[in-house]
Design an enzyme around this catalytic site. Structure first.
Site, PDB file in Angstrom:
ATOM      1  N   GLU A  13     -11.127  -0.084  11.906  1.00  0.00           N
ATOM      2  CA  GLU A  13     -11.435  -1.549  11.577  1.00  0.00           C
ATOM      3  C   GLU A  13     -10.322  -2.420  12.160  1.00  0.00           C
ATOM      4  O   GLU A  13      -9.036  -2.162  12.215  1.00  0.00           O
ATOM      5  CB  GLU A  13     -11.499  -1.503  10.166  1.00  0.00           C
ATOM      6  CG  GLU A  13     -11.513  -2.982   9.542  1.00  0.00           C
ATOM      7  CD  GLU A  13     -11.476  -3.293   8.237  1.00  0.00           C
ATOM      8  OE1 GLU A  13     -11.807  -2.318   7.246  1.00  0.00           O
ATOM      9  OE2 GLU A  13     -10.878  -4.252   7.704  1.00  0.00           O
ATOM     10  N   ARG A  48      -3.236  -3.521  14.767  1.00  0.00           N
ATOM     11  CA  ARG A  48      -4.536  -2.640  15.111  1.00  0.00           C
ATOM     12  C   ARG A  48      -5.265  -2.956  16.396  1.00  0.00           C
ATOM     13  O   ARG A  48      -5.478  -1.865  17.453  1.00  0.00           O
ATOM     14  CB  ARG A  48      -5.649  -3.143  14.078  1.00  0.00           C
ATOM     15  CG  ARG A  48      -5.254  -2.722  12.633  1.00  0.00           C
ATOM     16  CD  ARG A  48      -5.664  -1.148  12.321  1.00  0.00           C
ATOM     17  NE  ARG A  48      -5.105  -0.967  10.976  1.00  0.00           N
ATOM     18  CZ  ARG A  48      -6.133  -1.035   9.759  1.00  0.00           C
ATOM     19  NH1 ARG A  48      -7.229  -1.385   9.994  1.00  0.00           N
ATOM     20  NH2 ARG A  48      -5.662  -0.746   8.655  1.00  0.00           N
ATOM     21  N   GLU A  97       0.891  -1.161   0.086  1.00  0.00           N
ATOM     22  CA  GLU A  97       0.050   0.089  -0.047  1.00  0.00           C
ATOM     23  C   GLU A  97       1.052   1.132   0.016  1.00  0.00           C
ATOM     24  O   GLU A  97       1.831   1.207   0.675  1.00  0.00           O
ATOM     25  CB  GLU A  97      -0.878  -0.169   1.199  1.00  0.00           C
ATOM     26  CG  GLU A  97      -1.673  -1.135   1.118  1.00  0.00           C
ATOM     27  CD  GLU A  97      -2.505  -1.578   2.211  1.00  0.00           C
ATOM     28  OE1 GLU A  97      -4.034  -1.275   2.282  1.00  0.00           O
ATOM     29  OE2 GLU A  97      -2.132  -1.610   3.328  1.00  0.00           O
ATOM     30  N   SER A 152     -11.785  -8.102   9.363  1.00  0.00           N
ATOM     31  CA  SER A 152     -13.028  -8.355   8.427  1.00  0.00           C
ATOM     32  C   SER A 152     -13.074 -10.104   8.064  1.00  0.00           C
ATOM     33  O   SER A 152     -12.076 -10.765   8.312  1.00  0.00           O
ATOM     34  CB  SER A 152     -12.557  -7.929   6.987  1.00  0.00           C
ATOM     35  OG  SER A 152     -12.841  -6.476   6.908  1.00  0.00           O
ATOM     36  N   ARG A 209      -2.220   3.977  10.617  1.00  0.00           N
ATOM     37  CA  ARG A 209      -2.961   2.556  10.755  1.00  0.00           C
ATOM     38  C   ARG A 209      -2.545   1.428   9.547  1.00  0.00           C
ATOM     39  O   ARG A 209      -3.103   0.532   9.697  1.00  0.00           O
ATOM     40  CB  ARG A 209      -4.352   2.756  11.102  1.00  0.00           C
ATOM     41  CG  ARG A 209      -5.139   3.228  10.184  1.00  0.00           C
ATOM     42  CD  ARG A 209      -6.581   3.472  10.362  1.00  0.00           C
ATOM     43  NE  ARG A 209      -7.040   4.155   9.083  1.00  0.00           N
ATOM     44  CZ  ARG A 209      -7.856   3.883   7.917  1.00  0.00           C
ATOM     45  NH1 ARG A 209      -7.987   2.506   8.003  1.00  0.00           N
ATOM     46  NH2 ARG A 209      -8.373   4.650   6.996  1.00  0.00           N
ATOM     47  N   HIS A 210      -1.780   1.943   8.740  1.00  0.00           N
ATOM     48  CA  HIS A 210      -1.222   0.967   7.951  1.00  0.00           C
ATOM     49  C   HIS A 210       0.196   0.675   7.865  1.00  0.00           C
ATOM     50  O   HIS A 210       0.936   1.678   7.976  1.00  0.00           O
ATOM     51  CB  HIS A 210      -1.694   1.331   6.552  1.00  0.00           C
ATOM     52  CG  HIS A 210      -3.164   1.553   6.128  1.00  0.00           C
ATOM     53  ND1 HIS A 210      -3.875   2.579   6.252  1.00  0.00           N
ATOM     54  CD2 HIS A 210      -3.942   0.128   5.557  1.00  0.00           C
ATOM     55  CE1 HIS A 210      -5.197   2.171   5.944  1.00  0.00           C
ATOM     56  NE2 HIS A 210      -5.039   0.911   5.537  1.00  0.00           N
TER      57      HIS A 210
END
Ligand code: ATP
Ligand code: MG
Length: 427
Positions: free
Chosen positions: A350, A401, A215, A353, A221-222
Site C-alpha cells: 500500500e 513507501r 504502532e 489511501s 514497512r512501518h
C-alpha cells in the site's frame, strides 16, 4: 577556496590544475608510486602520488593517512586510459583537513553490508557509501516530482499542527506528549486540518510533513515517524483525487529516472516512466481475483497473504476502489454499504489511501458515533462543516513507501536518514 571542482567535474579539466576535496576511500602503495582514491558525494578521483615529485617525507605521510580522513588535493588532471575512472590527478600538495580515527566502526569501502543495527548506530559512516546515498538522491527527486506536480495543479503548500489535542481517527496509535498543564498528542495525520482548509476556501492544499504513529509492531514497512504527502482538493470526487495522485507518481518516477538515473543504476533498479491511468480494481473484483486462493469475507481488510497473491496477479501500480464502508475511517463518503475510497498499491504494498470525503455535517456526526468516537472532541473540525463546506476529496501517501518501491530496498528503515522504530530513538 577549498576546492575548484568536484570529482565529477575534474575530468573536464584535462591538463589543468584543480583542487578537489573529499574522503580517503582507499590507498594502494606500489613502491615509488601510490594511489589515493578520493571520494566525495559525486564520485571518485584517483590521486596518483609519485615519490620523486611529491618528496619522500610527503609520500610517507600521505600514504599513511587513515581511511575516511578528509583531505584536499591540488594538482594537474590527466586523462588516461590506464586509470579505471579515465582520469587521474597528480597532486603537488595535499592538505589534511581532518584525520579519521582507526579502526572504523563500519567500513565505508567494504563490499559487504553491515547489519542494520550497526549501520544505523554509525549512520554518518553508512551514509558515505554511494549506494546508501543513492537512496536519498532518489528520495529527493521523487519528492520534487510530487511537489512540482501539485504546484502545477495550483495546490497551495501548507503546514498544520503536529501537536494536537485529539486523535485523527481515534485508536491507540498515538504518542502522548505533555503540553504544559494539558495532555496532547503527536499528530497521526493532517487529515482533519486539510479538510478544514477546504472549508476555509483554499480549494487545493498539500502538505509534506512528519506523521507519528505509535504502532507497536515491528515490520519492514512501518515506521513510527514518517513523511506523509497529503493532498486535498475541493469540488472534486474520488476519481479526481486518483487522477492527481497517479500523475504525481508518474512525474516522481520521471524525475528519478531523468535526474538520478545513475543512483537508480547503483541500486540495480531499472524504471520506465509508468503509463497512466493506473488500473482500477474494485474491492469486489479484488475478492473475485483472490477466490479459490485466499479465503476472506466481504468487509474484511486484505491480509498480508491476500495482498501478496493480489500483487502477483497485478504486477504493477493499481488502485483498489469502492471499499466496504466499515474498513474505512469515519470521514469517507459513503455510497450505500461502500465507501468512495481507494488505496494505491504497487504489487503487494500500500502506497496511499484516499477518498472522496463526507462533507455533510449530520451524516459525519452519525458516522463518527458509529465508529465509537465522541463528536464533542471534534468540535474544532465539525464546526467547519456547519458554515459552508464544499464537496472534496484527497489522499495521503507515505513518502518512504514510495522510496522503498522505487529504490527496491527491502527495509523501510533504509529510506530514512535516522529512522524511528519500536526500539530506536537515537541517533
Ligand atoms: P498500512 O495498512 O500499510 O499500515 P494504513 O492504511 O494504516 O497503512 P493510512 O492511515 O492509510 O495507513 O496512511 C496513509 C499512507 O501513509 C499509507 O498508505 C502509507 O503509505 C503511509 N503510512 C501509514 N502508516 C505508516 C507507517 N507506520 N510507516 C510508514 N508509512 C506509513
Ligand atoms: Mg491505508
Amino acid at each position: 577556496m577549498f576546492r575548484t571542482c568536484t570529482t565529477q567535474d575534474a575530468k573536464n579539466f584535462d591538463g589543468k590544475e584543480v583542487k578537489v576535496c573529499g574522503w580517503v576511500h582507499d590507498i594502494r602503495v606500489l613502491g615509488r608510486i601510490a594511489f589515493i582514491i578520493l571520494r566525495d558525494r559525486y564520485g571518485f578521483a584517483q590521486l596518483t602520488l609519485i615519490k620523486s615529485i611529491i618528496g619522500k617525507e610527503n609520500f610517507k605521510k600521505y600514504t599513511k593517512l587513515t581511511r575516511e580522513s578528509v583531505i584536499c588535493a591540488r594538482g594537474k588532471v590527466q586523462l588516461t586510459e590506464q586509470a579505471k575512472l579515465g582520469f587521474e590527478i597528480l597532486p603537488e600538495e595535499i592538505n589534511v583537513l581532518s584525520v579519521a580515527s582507526a579502526p572504523l566502526p563500519l567500513g565505508v569501502a567494504d563490499k559487504v553490508q553491515a547489519d542494520m543495527e550497526t549501520r544505523i548506530e554509525n549512520r554518518f559512516l553508512d551514509l558515505r557509501k554511494p549506494e546508501v546515498l543513492a537512496v536519498f538522491r532518489v528520495r529527493s527527486a521523487l519528492l520534487q516530482g510530487m511537489r512540482d506536480t501539485l504546484i502545477a495543479h495550483k495546490f497551495i503548500e501548507v503546514h498544520t499542527p503536529k501537536i494536537v489535542a485529539t486523535a485523527t481517527e481515534g485508536g491507540t496509535e498515538l504518542f502522548p506528549v505533555k503540553y504544559f498543564e494539558k495532555d496532547a498528542y503527536l499528530n497521526q495525520s493532517p487529515q482533519l486540518y486539510k479538510q478544514i482548509l477546504m472549508g476555509a476556501g483554499f480549494d487545493r492544499v498539500f502538505e509534506i510533513a512528519p506523521a507519528f504513529r505509535a504502532e507497536e509492531h515491528n515490520t519492514t514497512r512501518h515506521l513510527n515517524e514518517f513523511i506523509s504527502i497529503d493532498a486535498e482538493l475541493s469540488f472534486a470526487n474520488d476519481e479526481d483525487a486518483m487522477q492527481i495522485l497517479e500523475e504525481a507518481i508518474q512525474n516522481a518516477i520521471r524525475y528519478a529516472v531523468e535526474r538520478e538515473g545513475d543512483a537508480l543504476e547503483l541500486l540495480g533498479m531499472k524504471w520506465e516512466v509508468p503509463e497512466i491511468p493506473f488500473r482500477r480494481v474494485t474491492y469486489d473484483e479484488a475478492l473475485e481475483l483472490l477466490s479459490g486462493e485466499v479465503d476472506m469475507d466481504w468487509g474484511e481488510d486484505f491480509s498480508t497473504e491476500a495482498l501478496k497473491v493480489l500483487g502477483e496477479k497485478i504486477n504493477d501500480f493499481y488502485y483498489i476502489t469502492r471499499w466496504p464502508l466499515e474498513t474505512k475511517p469515519f470521514y469517507v463518503m459513503p455510497d450505500g454499504d461502500k465507501a468512495l475510497a481507494f488505496d494505491l498499491m504497487y504489487r503487494d504494498k500500500e502506497l496511499s489511501s484516499g477518498a472522496q470525503r463526507n462533507h455533510n455535517y449530520e451524516s459525519l456526526v452519525q458516522n463518527m458515533r458509529a465508529k465509537g468516537l465522541n463528536p464533542d472532541n471534534f468540535e474544532f473540525y465539525l464546526n467547519a462543516f456547519r458554515y459552508g463546506m464544499p464537496p472534496h476529496a484527497g489522499w495521503g501517501l507515505g513518502l518512504e513507501r514510495l522510496v522503498m518501491i522505487i529504490t527496491g530496498v527491502k527495509n523501510i528503515r533504509e529510506c530514512v536518514i535516522f529512522p524511528r522504530d519500536r526500539t530506536r530513538l537515537v541517533p
